[in-house]
Design a protein around this motif. Structure first.
Motif, PDB file in Angstrom:
ATOM      1  N   ARG A   1      -7.721  -3.057   1.154  1.00  0.00           N
ATOM      2  CA  ARG A   1      -8.775  -3.336   2.116  1.00  0.00           C
ATOM      3  C   ARG A   1      -8.908  -4.844   2.306  1.00  0.00           C
ATOM      4  NH1 ARG A   1     -13.587   0.979   0.365  1.00  0.00           N
ATOM      5  NH2 ARG A   1     -12.313   2.881   0.638  1.00  0.00           N
TER       6      ARG A   1
ATOM      7  N   GLU B   1       0.829  -1.195   0.000  1.00  0.00           N
ATOM      8  CA  GLU B   1       0.000   0.000   0.000  1.00  0.00           C
ATOM      9  C   GLU B   1       0.870   1.254   0.000  1.00  0.00           C
ATOM     10  OE1 GLU B   1      -2.639   1.873   3.424  1.00  0.00           O
ATOM     11  OE2 GLU B   1      -3.608   0.105   2.545  1.00  0.00           O
TER      12      GLU B   1
ATOM     13  N   GLU C   1      -4.635   2.149  -1.674  1.00  0.00           N
ATOM     14  CA  GLU C   1      -5.214   1.614  -0.441  1.00  0.00           C
ATOM     15  C   GLU C   1      -5.568   0.152  -0.637  1.00  0.00           C
ATOM     16  OE1 GLU C   1      -9.052   2.443   2.552  1.00  0.00           O
ATOM     17  OE2 GLU C   1      -8.808   3.569   0.676  1.00  0.00           O
TER      18      GLU C   1
END
Length: 373
Positions: free
Chosen positions: A165, A147, A163
């Motif tokens: 997740r 990231e 990002e």
């Protein structure tokens, strides 16, 4: 006599187990923190993390148990001495060797346990741990995308992820692809995810655009897409082959592997590792002898006993440092293996002499024993 042996073993076993658990727990936590990065980058599950961390124990226990045994036995015999129980035992006609036998019995049990770790469970745990980490790195997660960093997946293919997740979901992707010598491709996507297929790993891009520039003519074409599959082809020759390390081999393999198999430069490391697996159980017995000799050598004197306590602790520390240092140096200087065993058996011999010699606890009259009781 059997009750006396059980009493001394029980007195020493509790502190030994406590110190071993505390030392192992501290080192285990420090070592397990190394895998936090893999949890984040490889989407490793909590169960897999705990499983890998548990596999560290066979590597730690052979190092922490000798120390725990020394501390536990030193405490137990020191308590017997401080409570005048050793004086009563000597007045009852027990020799110093008889008093030392329960501690040596516990030391032998711990040495067998350490040997089971170094001879069998340690290489098995190392091999299992590396197999599991390899599977998560190259099979389950397939590709590591960090990231907020540009990650080169292969020559001329770079991926940026804004990002990450849970579930492998990616956001804010920027990909630059120069694998085709005749064109340069740049792609941007709002979302993406890693997928695996029979053809190889792919990145599924959602809601983005693809810009392609012809390097010969300079023409640029722009394509907007809702879904786009990018073949990464990270491993052109398939999944890498995991090679077995020294720590994964058993003792027989360490001593029977020839220089033709691993090279002349590595053969001394294999032999040194094999001797390390043997030396750690011997160090356990040596520590038990040092602890017993610290208390049983010398006359029973409360005022001068602290000196022996400090000398015993310093002696155990010097012995541990010498053994570990010789094992480290033996990988380049095989002659030091002889010095290693000389130090171990020499320390054992000195401790046995101190326990058996006339400098031990003096026999006391029965009236003194009754008064002490």
């Amino acid at each position: 006599m059997g009750q006396l042996v059980a009493y001394i073993v029980r007195t020493a076993a509790g502190p030994c187990l406590f110190v071993t658990m505390v030392l192992t727990g501290i080192i285990w936590i420090v070592q397990a923190l190394r895998f936090v990065d893999e949890i984040i980058n490889y989407d490793m599950s909590t169960g897999a993390f705990l499983y890998i961390s548990f596999l560290l124990l066979p590597q730690l226990l052979p190092v922490t148990m000798p120390i725990g045994l020394f501390c536990g036995m030193l405490y137990a015999y020191w308590r017997l001495s401080a409570d005048s129980e050793l004086v009563v035992m000597r007045a009852a006609g027990l020799s110093r060797i008889s008093v030392a036998k329960p501690g040596l019995l516990l030391g032998g049990i711990c040495a067998v346990f350490v040997a089971s770790m170094t001879f069998y469970f340690m290489p098995l745990a190392n091999s299992t741990m590396r197999d599991t980490r390899f599977a998560w790195k190259y099979i389950y997660s397939t590709i590591v995308l960090r990231e907020g960093a540009f990650t080169p997946l292969k020559d001329n293919l770079t991926v940026y992820v804004s990002e990450r997740r849970p579930g492998g979901e990616l956001h804010g992707l920027l990909i630059h692809d120069d694998r085709d010598p005749g064109k340069a491709v740049s792609m941007m996507a709002e979302q993406g995810t890693m997928i695996r297929s029979d053809e190889g790993p792919k990145i599924l891009l959602l809601n983005g655009n693809r810009q392609e520039r012809d390097l010969k003519t300079g023409d640029v074409s722009l394509l907007y897409f809702d879904r786009y599959n990018l073949e990464t082809d990270v491993f052109s020759a398939g999944t890498p082959i995991r090679r077995q390390k020294i720590e994964e081999r058993n003792v027989a393999e360490l001593f029977t592997t020839s220089s033709d198999d691993v090279g002349a430069a590595q053969i001394s490391k294999y032999r040194a590792e094999g001797h390390r697996r043997i030396a750690l159980p011997l160090l356990t017995i040596a520590f038990a002898l040092v602890a017993v000799a610290t208390v049983l050598s010398g006359e029973f004197d409360r005022r001068g006993s602290w000196k022996r306590l400090w000398l015993g602790c310093i002696g155990a520390g010097v012995l541990q440092g010498a053994v570990l240092g010789l094992l480290q140096a033996a990988s380049t200087e095989p002659i030091l293996i002889f010095v290693l065993y000389l130090v171990l058996f020499g320390a054992m011999g000195i401790c046995v002499y101190l326990i058996r010699s006339g400098a031990g606890l003096r026999s006391v009259p029965a009236s003194t024993a009754e008064a002490a009781g």
